[in-house]
Scaffold this active site. Structure first.
Site, PDB file in Angstrom:
ATOM      1  N   SER A  68      -7.065  15.019  36.967  1.00 49.57           N
ATOM      2  CA  SER A  68      -7.854  15.253  35.816  1.00 49.57           C
ATOM      3  C   SER A  68      -6.892  13.642  36.000  1.00 49.57           C
ATOM      4  CB  SER A  68      -6.818  15.280  34.113  1.00 49.57           C
ATOM      5  OG  SER A  68      -8.019  15.023  33.163  1.00 49.57           O
ATOM      6  N   HIS A  73      -0.805   2.652  27.794  1.00 50.35           N
ATOM      7  CA  HIS A  73      -1.186   1.064  27.182  1.00 50.35           C
ATOM      8  C   HIS A  73      -0.347   0.733  26.400  1.00 50.35           C
ATOM      9  CE1 HIS A  73      -5.834   3.206  27.456  1.00 50.35           C
ATOM     10  NE2 HIS A  73      -5.191   4.316  27.247  1.00 50.35           N
ATOM     11  N   CYS A  88      -4.588  19.601  35.428  1.00 53.57           N
ATOM     12  CA  CYS A  88      -5.463  21.240  35.073  1.00 53.57           C
ATOM     13  C   CYS A  88      -4.782  21.548  36.650  1.00 53.57           C
ATOM     14  CB  CYS A  88      -7.062  20.837  35.236  1.00 53.57           C
ATOM     15  SG  CYS A  88      -7.939  19.836  34.327  1.00 53.57           S
TER      16      CYS A  88
END
Length: 135
Positions: A68, A73, A88
Site C-alpha cells: 500500500s 507531511h 494490506c
C-alpha cells in the site's frame, strides 16, 4: 458500520507527532530516511518514493509500497508531522512506527489504527481468480 464485522483488507495507522525540531521537520533527507526505516522495520516492499521540499519550509514524502503506502507531511513552523502507514495483507504496520518517531525526534505523539475493509455481508461474490484479472 460495525467495524468488528468487517472483512479486513488492511490496517491503517495514523500518527500525529509534535515536539520535533524545526530543523528535522525541514530536512528532506531525514524525512526520507524515516520512511525508508519504517519500510524496512515493517517488512514492506518499496515500489517508488517521492520527497518534496516546500518553500519556504515543509516536506512531504510518499512511498508507494507493494503492500500500500506510507506518507509523511511536516510543518516545521509547528514542530509537527502527520504520517500514515497503510499495509494490506499480513504485515503489521505498527512495526514501522518507532522508526518514524525516533528518526524525526518527536517528544509527543498520538497513534490511531483503523481497520480497512468491507462488511462481511457485502462479500456476495467470491474473489476473482488470477486468470480473470489477467484477461
Amino acid at each position: 458500520m460495525n467495524r468488528t464485522s468487517i472483512h479486513q483488507l488492511g490496517r491503517h495507522i495514523l500518527i500525529d507527532a509534535w515536539g520535533c525540531s524545526s530543523e528535522s521537520m525541514n530536512d528532506p533527507k531525514l524525512v526520507e530516511r524515516a520512511v525508508l526505516d519504517s519500510i524496512r522495520e515493517g517488512g514492506a516492499t518499496l515500489i517508488d518514493m517521492v520527497v518534496h521540499q516546500f518553500s519556504p519550509y515543509g516536506v512531504t514524502a510518499t512511498a508507494a509500497l507493494a503492500e500500500s503506502h506510507i506518507a509523511i507531511h511536516t510543518w516545521p513552523e509547528h514542530g509537527y508531522f502527520a504520517a500514515d502507514i497503510f499495509f494490506c495483507g499480513d504485515l503489521d504496520p505498527n512495526k514501522g512506527i518507532p522508526a518514524i518517531l525516533q528518526t524525526l525526534g518527536s517528544t509527543h505523539h498520538d497513534v490511531r489504527e483503523i481497520t480497512r475493509g468491507m462488511p462481511h455481508a457485502a462479500m456476495t461474490t467470491p474473489p476473482m481468480a488470477d486468470e480473470t484479472l489477467s484477461s
